[in-house]
Design an enzyme around this catalytic site. Sequence first.
Site, PDB file in Angstrom:
ATOM      1  N   TYR A 128       8.866  77.726  55.915  1.00 15.97           N
ATOM      2  CA  TYR A 128       8.328  78.112  57.219  1.00 15.97           C
ATOM      3  C   TYR A 128       9.297  77.722  58.341  1.00 15.97           C
ATOM      4  O   TYR A 128       9.836  78.559  59.030  1.00 15.97           O
ATOM      5  CB  TYR A 128       6.983  77.410  57.473  1.00 15.97           C
ATOM      6  CG  TYR A 128       5.758  78.127  56.951  1.00 15.97           C
ATOM      7  CD1 TYR A 128       5.800  78.963  55.845  1.00 15.97           C
ATOM      8  CD2 TYR A 128       4.517  77.942  57.571  1.00 15.97           C
ATOM      9  CE1 TYR A 128       4.660  79.592  55.375  1.00 15.97           C
ATOM     10  CE2 TYR A 128       3.375  78.568  57.108  1.00 15.97           C
ATOM     11  CZ  TYR A 128       3.443  79.391  56.014  1.00 15.97           C
ATOM     12  OH  TYR A 128       2.310  80.003  55.568  1.00 15.97           O
ATOM     13  N   SER A 129       9.505  76.387  58.472  1.00 15.53           N
ATOM     14  CA  SER A 129      10.240  75.875  59.635  1.00 15.53           C
ATOM     15  C   SER A 129      11.699  76.296  59.631  1.00 15.53           C
ATOM     16  O   SER A 129      12.317  76.469  58.581  1.00 15.53           O
ATOM     17  CB  SER A 129      10.178  74.354  59.662  1.00 15.53           C
ATOM     18  OG  SER A 129       8.859  73.919  59.595  1.00 15.53           O
ATOM     19  N   GLU A 244      -3.446  74.157  53.795  1.00 14.18           N
ATOM     20  CA  GLU A 244      -2.557  73.001  53.851  1.00 14.18           C
ATOM     21  C   GLU A 244      -3.328  71.821  54.414  1.00 14.18           C
ATOM     22  O   GLU A 244      -3.068  70.675  54.086  1.00 14.18           O
ATOM     23  CB  GLU A 244      -1.340  73.331  54.730  1.00 14.18           C
ATOM     24  CG  GLU A 244      -0.318  72.202  54.811  1.00 14.18           C
ATOM     25  CD  GLU A 244       0.908  72.543  55.665  1.00 14.18           C
ATOM     26  OE1 GLU A 244       1.012  73.694  56.123  1.00 14.18           O
ATOM     27  OE2 GLU A 244       1.741  71.647  55.864  1.00 14.18           O
ATOM     28  N   ASN A 384       0.597  66.045  65.870  1.00 17.13           N
ATOM     29  CA  ASN A 384      -0.634  65.555  66.497  1.00 17.13           C
ATOM     30  C   ASN A 384      -0.794  66.049  67.926  1.00 17.13           C
ATOM     31  O   ASN A 384      -1.923  66.209  68.408  1.00 17.13           O
ATOM     32  CB  ASN A 384      -0.683  64.019  66.425  1.00 17.13           C
ATOM     33  CG  ASN A 384      -1.032  63.550  65.020  1.00 17.13           C
ATOM     34  OD1 ASN A 384      -0.981  64.333  64.061  1.00 17.13           O
ATOM     35  ND2 ASN A 384      -1.396  62.291  64.885  1.00 17.13           N
ATOM     36  N   GLU A 385       0.329  66.350  68.585  1.00 15.56           N
ATOM     37  CA  GLU A 385       0.227  66.926  69.933  1.00 15.56           C
ATOM     38  C   GLU A 385      -0.355  68.344  69.838  1.00 15.56           C
ATOM     39  O   GLU A 385      -1.226  68.725  70.629  1.00 15.56           O
ATOM     40  CB  GLU A 385       1.602  66.971  70.612  1.00 15.56           C
ATOM     41  CG  GLU A 385       2.155  65.619  71.000  1.00 15.56           C
ATOM     42  CD  GLU A 385       2.587  64.780  69.806  1.00 15.56           C
ATOM     43  OE1 GLU A 385       3.161  65.338  68.854  1.00 15.56           O
ATOM     44  OE2 GLU A 385       2.338  63.560  69.804  1.00 15.56           O
TER      45      GLU A 385
HETATM   46  C1  LIG Z   1       9.207  64.987  56.251  1.00 10.76           C
HETATM   47  C2  LIG Z   1       8.951  66.390  56.687  1.00 10.76           C
HETATM   48  C3  LIG Z   1       8.676  67.357  55.743  1.00 10.76           C
HETATM   49  C4  LIG Z   1       8.484  68.687  56.115  1.00 10.76           C
HETATM   50  N1  LIG Z   1       8.288  69.634  55.156  1.00 10.76           N
HETATM   51  C5  LIG Z   1       8.274  70.956  55.490  1.00 10.76           C
HETATM   52  C6  LIG Z   1       8.259  71.977  54.499  1.00 10.76           C
HETATM   53  O1  LIG Z   1       8.226  71.690  53.293  1.00 10.76           O
HETATM   54  N2  LIG Z   1       8.316  73.261  54.892  1.00 10.76           N
HETATM   55  C7  LIG Z   1       8.344  73.628  56.206  1.00 10.76           C
HETATM   56  O2  LIG Z   1       8.372  74.795  56.502  1.00 10.76           O
HETATM   57  N3  LIG Z   1       8.353  72.670  57.196  1.00 10.76           N
HETATM   58  C8  LIG Z   1       8.330  71.351  56.858  1.00 10.76           C
HETATM   59  N4  LIG Z   1       8.383  70.384  57.857  1.00 10.76           N
HETATM   60  C9  LIG Z   1       8.558  70.801  59.242  1.00 10.76           C
HETATM   61  C10 LIG Z   1       7.399  70.493  60.153  1.00 10.76           C
HETATM   62  O3  LIG Z   1       6.387  71.401  59.963  1.00 10.76           O
HETATM   63  C11 LIG Z   1       7.957  70.474  61.593  1.00 10.76           C
HETATM   64  O4  LIG Z   1       8.714  69.300  61.730  1.00 10.76           O
HETATM   65  C12 LIG Z   1       6.875  70.505  62.629  1.00 10.76           C
HETATM   66  O5  LIG Z   1       6.325  71.765  62.687  1.00 10.76           O
HETATM   67  C13 LIG Z   1       7.393  70.122  64.021  1.00 10.76           C
HETATM   68  O6  LIG Z   1       8.472  70.905  64.376  1.00 10.76           O
HETATM   69  P1  LIG Z   1       9.830  70.284  64.911  1.00 10.76           P
HETATM   70  O7  LIG Z   1      10.215  69.203  63.966  1.00 10.76           O
HETATM   71  O8  LIG Z   1      10.775  71.359  65.135  1.00 10.76           O
HETATM   72  O9  LIG Z   1       9.450  69.591  66.278  1.00 10.76           O
HETATM   73  P2  LIG Z   1       9.219  70.334  67.676  1.00 10.76           P
HETATM   74  O10 LIG Z   1       8.297  71.450  67.495  1.00 10.76           O
HETATM   75  O11 LIG Z   1      10.518  70.575  68.302  1.00 10.76           O
HETATM   76  O12 LIG Z   1       8.441  69.195  68.465  1.00 10.76           O
HETATM   77  C14 LIG Z   1       9.069  68.093  69.117  1.00 10.76           C
HETATM   78  C15 LIG Z   1       7.995  67.335  69.872  1.00 10.76           C
HETATM   79  O13 LIG Z   1       7.412  68.183  70.856  1.00 10.76           O
HETATM   80  C16 LIG Z   1       5.998  68.200  70.698  1.00 10.76           C
HETATM   81  N5  LIG Z   1       5.478  69.485  71.139  1.00 10.76           N
HETATM   82  C17 LIG Z   1       5.832  70.714  70.716  1.00 10.76           C
HETATM   83  N6  LIG Z   1       5.115  71.644  71.348  1.00 10.76           N
HETATM   84  C18 LIG Z   1       4.283  70.992  72.181  1.00 10.76           C
HETATM   85  C19 LIG Z   1       3.273  71.406  73.102  1.00 10.76           C
HETATM   86  N7  LIG Z   1       2.998  72.684  73.288  1.00 10.76           N
HETATM   87  N8  LIG Z   1       2.601  70.444  73.786  1.00 10.76           N
HETATM   88  C20 LIG Z   1       2.887  69.133  73.605  1.00 10.76           C
HETATM   89  N9  LIG Z   1       3.819  68.698  72.750  1.00 10.76           N
HETATM   90  C21 LIG Z   1       4.506  69.612  72.046  1.00 10.76           C
HETATM   91  C22 LIG Z   1       5.789  67.969  69.231  1.00 10.76           C
HETATM   92  O14 LIG Z   1       4.492  67.501  68.970  1.00 10.76           O
HETATM   93  C23 LIG Z   1       6.836  66.908  68.976  1.00 10.76           C
HETATM   94  O15 LIG Z   1       6.365  65.653  69.389  1.00 10.76           O
HETATM   95  C24 LIG Z   1       8.535  69.046  57.487  1.00 10.76           C
HETATM   96  C25 LIG Z   1       8.786  68.057  58.445  1.00 10.76           C
HETATM   97  C26 LIG Z   1       8.999  66.737  58.070  1.00 10.76           C
HETATM   98  C27 LIG Z   1       9.279  65.722  59.129  1.00 10.76           C
END
Ligand SMILES: Cc1cc2nc3c(=O)[nH]c(=O)nc-3n(C[C@H](O)[C@H](O)[C@H](O)COP(=O)(O)OP(=O)(O)OC[C@H]3O[C@@H](n4cnc5c(N)ncnc54)[C@H](O)[C@@H]3O)c2cc1C
Lengths: 398, 374
Positions: A128-129, A244, A384-385
């Site tokens: 996904y990500s 999920e 959590n946000e």
């Molecule tokens: C250990 C681990 C395993 C994972 N495994 C998978 C996997 O197997 N497959 C997969 O597809 N993904 C996976 N992920 C990805 C995960 O789903 C993303 O990390 C998550 O969606 C957050 O995206 P980001 O890391 O890009 O952070 P960002 O989206 O860039 O967020 C950064 C910060 O901004 C905050 N934020 C974002 N938008 C808002 C808003 N509108 N209002 C307030 N705050 C906001 C977030 O809460 C966070 O604190 C994994 C992540 C981790 C850490």
Amino acid sequence: MDLTYTDEQKAFRDEVRAFLDDKLPKRQRDKVAGGKRLTKADYEEWHAILNERGWLGVTWPAEFGGTGWDAVQRHIFEEETTRAHAPRIVPFGLNMLGPVLMKFGSKAQQDHYLPRILNGDDWWCQGYSEPGAGSDLASVKTTAVREGDHYIVNGQKTWTTLGQYADKIFCLVRTSKEGKPQQGISFLLIDMDSPGVEVRPIVLIDGEAEVNEVWLSDVKVPVENLVGEENKGWTYAKYLLTHERTNIAGVGFAQAGLENLKRIAGLEKAGGRPLIENPFFAAKMAQVEIDLMAMATTNLRTIAAAAAGQAPGAESSMLKIKGTVIRQEINALTRQAVGPFAMPFVSEALDEGSNVEPVGPDYALPATQAYFNNRKLSIYGGSNEVQRQIISKTILEL
Amino acid sequence: MNFQLTEERQMLQDSLRRYLADSVSPEMLAQATTSAAGHSETLWKGLAEMGVIGALFPEDKGGFGGAGFDLSVVFEEVGRAGVFEPLAETGILAGGLLAELGGEAQADRVEAIIGGAIIGFAHSEPGARYDLEHVETKAKKDSDGWRITGRKSLVTHAGVAEAFLVTARTGGETTETDGISAFLVPAGEGVDIRDYPLNGGGRAAEVTLDVTVPADALIGPEGGAYAAIERAAARATCALCAEALGLMETIRGLTVDYLKNRKQFGQPIGKFQALQHRMADMLVEIEQARSAVINLAGHVDADRTTRERHVSATKNLIGRAGRLVVEESIQMHGGIGMTEEYALGHLVKRLTMVDHRFGDADHHLERFIRLSAA
Ligand SMILES: Cc1cc2nc3c(=O)[nH]c(=O)nc-3n(C[C@H](O)[C@H](O)[C@H](O)COP(=O)(O)OP(=O)(O)OC[C@H]3O[C@@H](n4cnc5c(N)ncnc54)[C@H](O)[C@@H]3O)c2cc1C
């Protein structure tokens, strides 16, 4: 109001316990309890044991080879297996892709993939990500362009958990740039062996390579690997996310963690007395236990509602927030409990059969690692946000 | 009232900050921590040449500083850069004790330390947790001098030390303050070292002692070293808290930059009010941490009760603020904040480990209450 299980539910719980006593290998139990490193083979072994009993498809209906259990049974199973220190069930095939295929996949896809998930023929991972698409998942940029009876896929996925073990990856890809971003996404199944797929490990702050970058360069994917309709992937993706989020509260993990914390606090000495008797520390442990007791009931309330046929909605966001905060607090207290021995990082000691001795007690490094690793709980699966955003929009209508 | 640094300290801060900014990169830190030495020999030499080790000693001991604010200035920069050099072990603990207790006989040794010689501090023991007076290691007088037997734990930078300031009991029971003596023990035969890497960089060792040293290896009064050890630990705690403050400042900078540059939903995530407020809270706590470090730095040379109350107050606050900064910075970064490769990963681990040295937040909360009641 009745807070106890029915007789049938109790009988079911006893059946699960007896099964775990009998079939969960002691080796595995010790590894999980001791925070040792699990290998691909460990997970596969446990999956096979469950599958033999017909208990691997925990959330699957019987017609697809699943248990057909209701929400309470599933909860009992989760609670008992985590308490018994069984390895977790790897969720990508079972809790994510499986339900999507059952609902949106073709008959051919169901017949082909679902048995292979149960039999351990395919290890799936979740694509996904992307670097630019985290919380804002609909902004995925990986493209799939139709050429004859294939899609040509280009882009990059990231944070792919256990992608290094995977045979296959289910991906959200962009098949159209028209309309809203959500409208041009498709759900595609890709073989990890295909030419052009490259997996690069990402080491996390606990020192483990649990996640990966997956690079896709001109990867040829047969059109029959499209799930459902082209450009409808967002609907399937969201459906998957609700699955999920089953067991999102992680009550069983929290209970196992609390038990581990109490054990360690009983062994550690502060000022010559067991740490568990130190009023400052005992107060913090009690606080988190009280929170957990209430959260366990919140969890059961949503399970009861689900068993009564109500679709889980924004309640799962509450469970996600409270459940992860509680588990993270337990991890923080456990790290605190191990004292100065949180410092050594003797990673080899975590391998089964390693002749490298840990420095200090053997529970110290797993405690530190779990603290760092479980910072992920409040980031992934919808941060959590993002969950707070959902609560304020959907429940509070703000 | 004046919260300005003196001109000398300002110069020290500027040049040290510049030097570390020029010489330290995440790659360099990664290389240093995976090297056998567990620190950077180049950096260490550079620090010695700049006079940074000398800044930790007073003039009458051959240095040009030694006050609380000298320690805090130096270590805030150390933290800011995220480096793990044996400065506190050698310059404050072992070196400080040699300077205070060793008299003329050790003046050359102190001069060598200021020039870059590394002496380890072998004090804490496997069962001590955070209790400074917990010493089981024994020293017995015999015809050849002193026979020292026992185990020391988490001796940081032990692998590169040419000698150790070892504490051992010449009298009293395990947790008594009386009866603790200090010895200078060369590395080598009779000093067995099991060396290992640490979370957050650097190396430490479990040290098993079964060694005989000459009579003049005793540093200071027989059985009466504890008061000096406690003073040295107070100074080292001041340094560690300042280091934590420097770490927090760098983490804050990285996080603010990330909030400005990372875009989701078509805008920088720093535009989301939920994150703005949390970043503001983090800033408030870091300012609290800065004031707490100033409080301690201003009282490391005060009478025992005043000094130790400040030690515990500051270490408690740093422990709490540190945890908040670690957890919030990771959270606001999302996934990238959990990676080893990104600069934040190393810094949050170092900051987390601060709470596991010289007593955690709870240890000092309890101690603060006790000292306040006294
Ligand atoms: C250990 C681990 C395993 C994972 N495994 C998978 C996997 O197997 N497959 C997969 O597809 N993904 C996976 N992920 C990805 C995960 O789903 C993303 O990390 C998550 O969606 C957050 O995206 P980001 O890391 O890009 O952070 P960002 O989206 O860039 O967020 C950064 C910060 O901004 C905050 N934020 C974002 N938008 C808002 C808003 N509108 N209002 C307030 N705050 C906001 C977030 O809460 C966070 O604190 C994994 C992540 C981790 C850490």
